[in-house]
Design an enzyme around this catalytic site. Structure first.
Site, mmCIF file in Angstrom:
data_model
loop_
_atom_site.group_PDB
_atom_site.id
_atom_site.type_symbol
_atom_site.label_atom_id
_atom_site.label_comp_id
_atom_site.label_asym_id
_atom_site.label_seq_id
_atom_site.Cartn_x
_atom_site.Cartn_y
_atom_site.Cartn_z
ATOM 1 N N HIS A 341 89.576 21.320 87.485
ATOM 2 C CA HIS A 341 89.810 22.177 88.649
ATOM 3 C C HIS A 341 88.502 22.786 89.131
ATOM 4 C CE1 HIS A 341 89.356 26.105 86.529
ATOM 5 N NE2 HIS A 341 89.847 25.440 85.473
ATOM 6 N N CYS A 360 89.085 23.860 79.991
ATOM 7 C CA CYS A 360 89.199 23.042 81.198
ATOM 8 C C CYS A 360 87.847 22.459 81.602
ATOM 9 C CB CYS A 360 89.757 23.875 82.344
ATOM 10 S SG CYS A 360 91.463 24.431 82.089
#
Length: 416
Positions: A341, A360
């Protein structure tokens, strides 16, 4: 399965009652005298009664008719054949119906001795079998019986994680979720046929009694079609749970898209059809939340996704707590919360330099948007050199990290 007629009670046939009446005989009554005078005076004619005709007895049906399923049977598998059989009579009519009037198709043998259903029955339905027959003497008989099929508590179904007609990346793993525990796993596997996509050898892996996955030896062929035929209707998957449907569907693959995130270089290389099209700086998981390694297909995508630290059991006084936020250009890699992301603005200065995420892969805005627009569900993202193990294969779709020769062995454990 035992012979369908073994141990079954015969269906009752109709009998007509009758009475046999005997003919009445002729009776003569005579009066006697000791003198001729008395005889003359008292001579009378004989008294008689008339005979009543005897009624003809009605013949009763003398044949034998057997019905399967037997009268009152319950939880009958809908794939069972309904049969009406007579070894000594000719069946003249057989109907099998539900209370709603649906009629079960069937065929009568040429000699009229056996009627057999030709369609599958419905689940949780009552059926009435009505028959008419003539015995060897031509006497008619009839009968009726009822039974019921498998009810809802004994039905089983399965959901697969692809949609008919959809297109995915070549790393898409097939997952089968069953509503009831599967004990007859080998039989279930035989009923699932998967073709296309390169027609490679493939294997199933059972993660528990309710969930199995399937993958080919290597990724699906690009720009191909894969067809699934799931034939579970009537199959006992274990504990008397019966499969209640068949499913046929196909999905497609697009071209090859692959990304390699390397912790040593803090970059992600994006390949399309094995050609490097872009290389972006990234930030990965920090020392407390290192990024998992290995190949992971994208599970889902969203332009924005709400990140909440409570999903990681982080409280406000925790060192690694973060304020909830809406992340942009998200692509999920694990059920546990690993995404690709756009990094938060406060982390942009760390991208390509330090690892500051909670596991992430974070990118700068334009790079994250490019990744989002290029990759889709089923495309592979591989992460290397973080010093951390792989994600559990069922935390996402880490099945490609299992060597194919070990894939069907659910006891085999890799680097996770």
């Amino acid at each position: 399965m035992e012979h369908p007629h073994s141990g079954l009670s015969r269906d009752a046939w109709t009998r007509r009652s009758f009475v046999t009446v005997g003919a009445l005989g002729t009776v003569t009554l005579a009066a006697c005298s000791t003198s001729s005078e008395n005889a003359a005076e008292s001579e009378v004619s004989p008294s008689t009664t008339s005979a009543t005709p005897s009624p003809t007895p009605e013949k009763e049906f003398a044949g034998t008719v057997e019905v399967y399923p037997a009268l009152g049977e319950v939880e009958i598998n809908p794939v069972e054949k309904v049969t009406v059989t007579s070894p000594d009579s000719t069946l003249t009519d057989v109907t099998v119906t539900t209370p709603e009037g649906a009629e079960l198709a069937g065929e009568l043998s040429d000699d009229g001795s056996v009627w057999t259903s030709t369609d599958n029955m419905l689940f949780h339905s009552d059926y009435t079998v009505s028959w008419q027959a003539a015995d060897a003497e031509g006497t008619a008989g009839e009968g009726e019986s009822t039974f019921s099929t498998v009810t809802s508590p004994y039905e089983a179904d399965v959901i697969v994680n692809v949609t008919d007609g959809s297109t995915y990346g070549i790393g898409r793993i097939l997952q089968f979720n069953f509503s009831e525990p599967v004990l007859n796993k080998a039989e279930v596997e035989k009923r699932i046929k998967i073709t296309g996509g390169g027609d490679q050898a493939g294997k199933f892996r059972w993660y528990n009694d309710y969930m199995a996955r399937y993958r080919p030896a290597d990724k699906w062929a690009t720009n191909s079609t894969i067809t699934l035929n799931i034939d579970l209707f009537g199959l006992d998957i274990g504990n008397g749970m019966i499969g209640n449907h068949n499913t046929a569907l196909s999905f497609n693959t697009w071209n090859k898209r692959y990304a390699l995130a390397d912790n040593l270089t803090k970059t992600i290389k994006i390949y399309v059809d094995d050609v490097l099209v872009r290389e972006n700086p990234i930030t990965l998981g920090n020392a407390e939340w290192p990024s998992v390694v290995g190949e992971l297909p994208i599970m889902e995508k969203s332009e924005s996704y709400y990140f909440n630290p409570t999903s990681l059991e982080l409280e406000e006084d925790d060192e690694y707590y973060y304020e909830p936020f809406w992340a942009s250009w998200t692509a999920r890699l694990t059920s546990g919360g690993v995404f690709v992301h756009q990094a938060l603005p406060t982390a942009w200065s760390s991208v390509g330099v330090y690892n500051v995420s909670h596991g992430c892969i974070g990118m700068l805005p334009e790079d994250a948007k490019f990744f989002y627009n290029t990759f889709g569900v089923g495309d592979i993202v591989e992460t290397v050199n973080t010093g951390y193990p792989q994600a559990d294969p069922d935390d996402g779709y880490g099945d490609w990290n299992i060597p194919f020769e070990h894939y069907s062995d659910s006891s085999w454990v890799g680097n996770w």
